[in-house]
Design a protein around this motif. Structure first.
Motif, short mmCIF file in Angstrom:
data_model
loop_
_atom_site.label_atom_id
_atom_site.label_comp_id
_atom_site.label_asym_id
_atom_site.label_seq_id
_atom_site.Cartn_x
_atom_site.Cartn_y
_atom_site.Cartn_z
N PRO A 108 11.07 16.44 2.24
CA PRO A 108 11.03 15.68 3.65
C PRO A 108 10.03 14.42 3.92
CG PRO A 108 9.94 17.90 3.71
CD PRO A 108 10.67 17.90 2.20
N LEU A 109 9.26 14.23 2.76
CA LEU A 109 8.43 13.25 2.95
C LEU A 109 8.86 11.86 2.78
CD1 LEU A 109 5.34 14.52 1.08
CD2 LEU A 109 5.54 14.21 3.38
N LEU A 110 10.10 11.94 2.07
CA LEU A 110 10.75 10.77 1.61
C LEU A 110 12.28 10.41 2.51
CD1 LEU A 110 10.20 11.22 -2.17
CD2 LEU A 110 8.77 9.59 -0.39
N VAL A 135 6.25 4.27 -2.51
CA VAL A 135 4.92 3.35 -2.30
C VAL A 135 4.36 3.82 -0.84
CG1 VAL A 135 4.12 1.13 -2.53
CG2 VAL A 135 5.88 1.60 -4.09
N ARG A 136 5.19 3.41 0.15
CA ARG A 136 4.55 3.57 1.33
C ARG A 136 4.30 4.72 2.01
NH1 ARG A 136 7.88 4.09 5.70
NH2 ARG A 136 9.88 3.47 4.11
N THR A 137 4.90 5.90 1.56
CA THR A 137 4.66 7.05 2.02
C THR A 137 3.81 7.98 1.17
OG1 THR A 137 6.70 7.17 3.27
CG2 THR A 137 5.57 9.31 2.98
N VAL A 138 4.14 8.26 -0.23
CA VAL A 138 3.38 8.96 -0.93
C VAL A 138 2.64 8.05 -2.11
CG1 VAL A 138 5.16 10.89 -0.69
CG2 VAL A 138 5.45 9.28 -2.54
N GLY A 139 2.69 7.00 -2.21
CA GLY A 139 1.94 6.22 -2.93
C GLY A 139 1.00 5.11 -2.21
N GLN A 140 1.00 4.16 -2.78
CA GLN A 140 0.10 2.81 -2.30
C GLN A 140 0.29 1.57 -2.88
OE1 GLN A 140 -3.93 4.17 -3.21
NE2 GLN A 140 -4.10 2.64 -5.10
N ARG A 141 0.33 0.35 -2.11
CA ARG A 141 0.44 -0.94 -2.67
C ARG A 141 -0.39 -1.44 -3.35
NH1 ARG A 141 2.38 -4.36 2.49
NH2 ARG A 141 2.96 -5.81 0.79
N ASP A 142 -1.51 -1.19 -3.34
CA ASP A 142 -2.65 -1.58 -4.26
C ASP A 142 -2.58 -0.96 -5.73
OD1 ASP A 142 -3.56 -3.52 -2.24
OD2 ASP A 142 -4.45 -1.91 -1.31
N GLN A 143 -2.62 -1.43 -6.58
CA GLN A 143 -2.69 -1.02 -8.07
C GLN A 143 -3.72 -1.79 -8.86
OE1 GLN A 143 0.71 1.42 -8.88
NE2 GLN A 143 -0.12 1.45 -6.66
N VAL A 144 -4.52 -1.01 -9.49
CA VAL A 144 -5.71 -1.35 -10.20
C VAL A 144 -5.61 -0.94 -11.64
CG1 VAL A 144 -8.22 -1.73 -10.39
CG2 VAL A 144 -7.05 -1.93 -8.23
N THR A 145 -5.89 -1.72 -12.62
CA THR A 145 -5.89 -1.50 -13.92
C THR A 145 -6.93 -2.07 -14.56
OG1 THR A 145 -3.27 -1.18 -14.04
CG2 THR A 145 -4.56 -1.01 -16.23
#
Length: 271
Positions: free
Chosen positions: A199-201, A248-258
């Protein structure tokens, strides 16, 4: 995790251990003409568990390259794919490239419940490099086809300004990544059946387009002709079709750091 931390400790201790032994023959010695310089390396990375994730994980990636004895070592950014030049001049090179990508598994996060797994993938294709400012500014493009985990096409564009200060090399520049519709749907899409289970997606079917925009930087130090270590960092901002995905918008994030640490050892092979 203990294996990855052990690898990191080894990378930090390698240059010191090399200095304690006897000196190796100079790799820059051009004789005999048939000799080759082989470079073996490995990199420990801490980065997103998958594209768009809000959790990080450790990974290890080995590397290998070779050049003729007497030839200067060419520049390579830590996020370049493995490649082999089919045609090469002082400013331009063209050839084949390939890389390995870890997958996305629903078991890695409760928020991915009901999502299909995206297995690991091998991406193979072509690359081209051009130096608008010789030895200083490098531009590169890679176009790769996926196998196993996905069957889409990815295009990566990069530019690096390179400054050398004796044994120290500092480089960095912008990054842009694109994916076709097959790639975007596989990695960022949510089917109606998956949305019913989780239901989150919400259902989402992206088209091809831009995936991320970012910047990368690296600091390389040559301890000797044999040993070198590299520290690097990369930041990506998910954009366009990828940024609109519920993954990305709901269960992740836009900023990705490696961030990562690598070490390499070069030796001469006389044939």
């Amino acid at each position: 995790m203990r294996v990855a931390i052990g690898s990191l400790a080894c990378l930090l201790l390698l240059p010191a251990a090399a200095g304690a032994g006897e000196a190796s023959p100079a790799l820059s010695d051009p004789t005999p003409a048939k000799g080759w310089i082989v470079t073996l390396g490995g990199t420990v990375e801490l980065g997103p568990k998958y594209e768009g994730a809000n959790a990080a994980g450790l990974s290890f990636m080995p590397s290998i390259s070779w050049r003729r004895a007497g030839e200067p070592e060419s520049f390579s950014a830590p996020d370049d794919s493995l490649d082999y030049a089919l045609y090469e001049t002082d400013r331009f090179s063209f050839g084949v490239a390939g890389t390995w990508k870890s997958g996305r598994y629903s078991s890695s996060s409760p928020r991915l419940f009901g999502m299909r797994d995206v297995p690991w993938a091998i991406e193979a294709g072509l690359f081209a490099e051009y130096w608008p400012v010789q030895s200083r500014l490098r531009t590169r493009v890679e176009v790769r086809q996926g196998f196993h985990g996905h069957h889409g096409i990815v295009a990566d564009f990069s530019a690096d300004w390179v400054e050398r200060f004796g044994r120290l090399t500092l480089s960095g520049g912008p990054r842009l990544s694109l994916g076709n519709a097959s790639y975007m749907r596989r990695n960022f899409g949510v089917s109606p059946s998956e949305a019913m289970i989780n239901p989150l997606l919400a259902p989402y079917s992206p088209s091809g387009g831009a995936k991320s925009l970012g910047v990368a930087t690296a600091l390389d130090y040559a301890w000797s002709e044999q040993w070198s270590t590299t520290l690097f960092a990369r930041y990506d901002r998910m954009i366009d079709q990828a940024a609109s995905s519920p993954l990305v918008r709901t269960v992740g994030q836009r900023d990705q750091v490696t961030v990562g640490l690598g070490a390499s050892y070069s030796f001469r092979l006389d044939l």
